[in-house]
Structures are given as C-alpha cells and as structure tokens.
Design a protein around this motif. Structure first.
Motif, short mmCIF file in Angstrom:
data_model
loop_
_atom_site.label_atom_id
_atom_site.label_comp_id
_atom_site.label_asym_id
_atom_site.label_seq_id
_atom_site.Cartn_x
_atom_site.Cartn_y
_atom_site.Cartn_z
N MET A 126 0.83 -1.20 0.00
CA MET A 126 0.00 0.00 0.00
C MET A 126 0.86 1.26 0.00
O MET A 126 0.60 2.21 -0.75
N LYS A 127 1.90 1.25 0.82
CA LYS A 127 2.75 2.44 0.97
C LYS A 127 3.58 2.71 -0.28
O LYS A 127 3.69 3.85 -0.72
N ASN A 128 4.16 1.66 -0.85
CA ASN A 128 5.10 1.83 -1.96
C ASN A 128 4.45 1.88 -3.34
O ASN A 128 5.02 2.44 -4.28
N TYR A 129 3.25 1.29 -3.47
CA TYR A 129 2.66 1.18 -4.80
C TYR A 129 1.25 1.76 -4.90
O TYR A 129 0.99 2.59 -5.77
N LEU A 130 0.35 1.32 -4.05
CA LEU A 130 -1.07 1.65 -4.24
C LEU A 130 -1.40 3.10 -3.89
O LEU A 130 -2.07 3.79 -4.68
N ILE A 131 -0.96 3.55 -2.72
CA ILE A 131 -1.26 4.93 -2.31
C ILE A 131 -0.65 5.96 -3.26
O ILE A 131 -1.33 6.90 -3.67
N PRO A 132 0.63 5.81 -3.65
CA PRO A 132 1.19 6.77 -4.62
C PRO A 132 0.43 6.81 -5.94
O PRO A 132 0.33 7.86 -6.57
N ALA A 133 -0.11 5.69 -6.37
CA ALA A 133 -0.79 5.63 -7.67
C ALA A 133 -2.25 6.08 -7.60
O ALA A 133 -2.74 6.75 -8.51
N PHE A 134 -2.96 5.71 -6.51
CA PHE A 134 -4.41 5.96 -6.47
C PHE A 134 -4.87 6.76 -5.26
O PHE A 134 -6.07 7.03 -5.13
N GLY A 135 -3.95 7.16 -4.39
CA GLY A 135 -4.31 7.74 -3.11
C GLY A 135 -5.34 8.85 -3.16
O GLY A 135 -6.27 8.89 -2.35
N ASN A 136 -5.20 9.80 -4.07
CA ASN A 136 -6.08 10.97 -4.11
C ASN A 136 -7.26 10.83 -5.06
O ASN A 136 -7.96 11.80 -5.34
N GLN A 137 -7.48 9.62 -5.56
CA GLN A 137 -8.62 9.40 -6.45
C GLN A 137 -9.84 8.93 -5.67
O GLN A 137 -9.71 8.19 -4.69
N VAL A 138 -11.00 9.36 -6.09
CA VAL A 138 -12.25 8.87 -5.50
C VAL A 138 -12.44 7.42 -5.92
O VAL A 138 -12.24 7.06 -7.08
N MET A 139 -12.80 6.57 -4.98
CA MET A 139 -12.89 5.14 -5.25
C MET A 139 -13.76 4.83 -6.47
O MET A 139 -13.38 4.02 -7.31
N SER A 140 -14.89 5.47 -6.58
CA SER A 140 -15.82 5.16 -7.67
C SER A 140 -15.39 5.73 -9.01
O SER A 140 -15.98 5.40 -10.04
N LYS A 141 -14.35 6.58 -9.02
CA LYS A 141 -13.90 7.20 -10.27
C LYS A 141 -12.69 6.47 -10.87
O LYS A 141 -12.23 6.84 -11.95
N ILE A 142 -12.19 5.47 -10.19
CA ILE A 142 -11.07 4.69 -10.72
C ILE A 142 -11.59 3.79 -11.83
O ILE A 142 -12.56 3.05 -11.65
#
Length: 392
Positions: free
Chosen positions: A113-129
C-alpha cells in the motif's frame, strides 16, 4: 475576472480557481499581439471553470499546483458523492481486515500500500477509478526495476501487488454501490516453480561435510520437508520424541513467531529413524538452553539470512554444487519420497498440502518410475492381458 500581468518581460495569467488566486507565468513575451492571444485563452479558461470542465494540467502542464488542485477536485467529488478517496478508504479497510492476517502478512500488505497503491491511487475517489487506470498501473509495474542488477518485477510479484488492490476495490464497490473496475482482469501468467532438488548422493555428501553443530538441522530439513520458517520456529514443546512426531503449529517470519503459512500447513510429521536420531543429537547440543529446537548462542531462534550466508552457501561452494536456496531441501524431500514409491497422499500430508495435485504438477519430472512418458507401462499391461487371454 482573469487579468494579464507582466514580470521580467513575460506575461502572467492571473485568475481564480476553486476559490484560490492563481498566477501562472507563460512563455509569451509582453507585446500587444501576445496580450490578445492570452486574453482569448483566458476567456476560454474561465468558461471551462464555469462549466466544470477546466483541466489545470492541460493549460499549465509544468505548474507546481497541478497535484494540489487534483487533490482538491477529488475531495470535492468525494463529498458530493459520499464516496471516499482511495487513501482514506484503504486505511479503514486495512484496520478492519488485518485481524484476519498474521503479522508478517500485515507487514507485506502495508509495504504494498505504501510503496505502490497509495502513490498511484491515493487521491482518487474510489468510484472514479477506471479499468484503464488499473491496466495502466499494472503495465507500469512491469517497467519497475529493483535490486543491484536492476531486474524487472516478476509476474508473481506484480500479481501480489494487484491482489490487495482488487480486494480494496471490490470491497469499496460493495459498500458504496458502484461497479468494481477490477472486473475481468486476470492475473498475469506466472513462471513455473523453480525446482532444483538434490540427489540422495548429494544429500549424503552435504550431511557428511556440514559442520557438526548444523548436522541435525539439515538432516531434519532434508528428511521432513519442513519450510524454513517452520523449522526455525520449531519449539521443543511441539516435538514428541516418545511418539516420534513433529507438530507444525507455528512459523518464524521476520523474527516474529506466528501462525503457519496456511491453515493446511498445520500438520503432524512422522519422524523417520534418521530424523529421530537427529533430534536426539540436537537435544544433547542445546538441552535446556532454549525453548527453540535450533537456536544461536544466546538461545534466540536462528536468523535464516545469517545461516545462509555463513553455513549454507559456503558449503555448496566448497562441494562445487550449483548454488540454490535452502528451500530446495523441501523440494528434495518431496522428490526423494516420490521416487522411493511412498504414498502421494502421505507425502502431501507431510508437506502440508491439501491435495496431491501440486506433487505431480511440480515434482513429476523428477520421478521417472512414477511418471513414464514412453507409454511402456500401459503397453506392458495390455501385453499381460493378451497373454492371459490366450492362456485361457
């Protein structure tokens, strides 16, 4: 209303966006023509702001404020739709799920989560991915390099990273009633498990050569098929010398004692006579010194990295054997049992496998007496049947 200013001979766009005053320096020199060009551009910009279609990065691709406004925009959408940002939902999801996992797996998910997921999707709204976002992210992982040799991430590692992403998105989709974008995204095809077992002659040579204080350790590894984490976390209370049984209930991962790899890994291993004698020898070496069967001078459990560096790999080099992980002792046990004709179901139980499928899928090519590829066994059966028919 947007205005045009000048600084050091360059034109500056001065406008308000999302309640914030913005001043962006352009490459346009200050002259009448460029002022007219910029004025029209700013009129279009303000119209898009009113319509809600304004893209800050499109107008000012080198601006330092792009990420700031992206985050604010996502936050606004999150408030309007009542669907959280990825980074916020992930924190809640992890706090609720971690009770299901042992500490080593919690650490593994935290790193992903820290190294991959949060940097890539952290500030996106879940339903907009979108699905395309996920596929682009996976493709980018294939380009990531690591280690001294700067090798690319393997398919297995990429699948490990994508798995919690799938879990997070599917959980959020269920809670907030939107369709998960992870639909119909399959795992990458992984390469087969690398199996390089030792022959029985090689095992004998290793056990004859290894230093005396590690003879019991490697004897038990070679003839029980225990995983590194299982043997390093083995305590005397789980060794029954009277019944000649080993109770695999714990595993040592990153210095922490916890549950085994899977529920199926909890098992009872039957000791052969050689394994029984190795336990007796080990008991004479560290009797009363530690609760762990194998320990260092301080009584703490072994550090497999240290053991590999100081004992295992130097031993293989000395004997002129191809270097390979100590985990191959487990593969060696499986292939030796199979080649000796032991019942596959018994072997599966010894190794902690729920079925025999993996035995034949992974090890069959090392067992010529069981897996014949020339059809001779079937032909022999037919010939025998024909001969019996003629005799009758």
């Amino acid at each position: 209303m947007a205005t045009i200013r000048e600084r050091s001979g360059r034109l500056i766009a001065d406008f308000r966006y999302m309640g914030i005053r913005c001043r962006e320096t352009t490459n346009l020199e200050d002259n009448a023509y460029n002022r007219r060009v910029l004025k029209k551009r700013l009129e279009q910009l303000e119209a898009e702001i009113v319509l809600g279609t304004f893209d800050y990065e499109k107008y000012f691709p080198k601006s330092k404020r792009i990420d700031e406004f992206k985050q604010k925009k996502h936050q606004q959408i999150a408030v309007q739709t009542n669907v959280p940002l990825f980074k916020d939902f992930t924190q809640v999801w992890f706090s609720q799920k971690k009770i299901e996992w042992r500490s080593s797996y919690q650490d593994k998910i935290t790193i992903i989560m820290k190294n991959y997921l949060i940097p890539a999707f952290g500030n996106q709204v879940m339903s907009k991915i979108k699905k395309s976002d996920l596929l682009n992210f996976r493709a980018s992982l294939a380009k990531v390099t690591h280690g001294k040799n700067q090798t690319s991430l393997k398919a297995s590692r990429i699948n490990q990273i994508m798995t919690p992403l799938r879990m997070i998105l599917n959980d959020a989709a269920e809670r907030y009633e939107f369709e998960s974008p992870y639909k119909n995204i399959n795992n990458l095809k992984e390469s087969k498990v690398e199996v390089h077992p030792f022959s029985l002659e090689q095992v004998q040579l290793i056990l004859q050569t290894v230093r005396d204080d590690f003879k019991p350790y490697y004897t038990i590894r070679f003839f029980t098929g225990m995983r590194t984490s299982e043997i390093d976390g083995l305590r005397w209370e789980n060794v029954n010398l009277q019944r000649r049984e080993i109770y695999v209930r714990e595993a040592l991962v990153n210095g922490q004692l916890g549950g085994t790899k899977t529920y199926g890994s909890n098992r009872t291993i039957q000791m052969s006579d050689r394994v029984f004698q190795a336990f007796l020898q080990q008991k004479s070496l560290n009797h009363g010194k530690s609760e762990f069967v194998f320990c260092n001078r301080s009584g703490d459990p072994l550090d497999y990295r240290l053991v590999n560096r100081r004992v295992w790999h130097p031993l293989l080099r000395f004997l002129g054997f191809k270097t390979r992980p100590a985990y191959q002792t487990r593969h060696t046990a499986a292939t030796l049992w199979l080649s000796a004709g032991e019942n596959p179901e018994w072997i599966a139980r010894q190794l902690g496998h729920s079925t025999t499928e993996m035995l034949f899928r992974v090890y069959s090519r090392y067992v010529p007496n069981i897996t014949r590829q020339d059809g001779s066994a079937f032909e022999a059966m037919l010939n025998k049947l024909n001969q019996e028919g003629v005799a009758s």
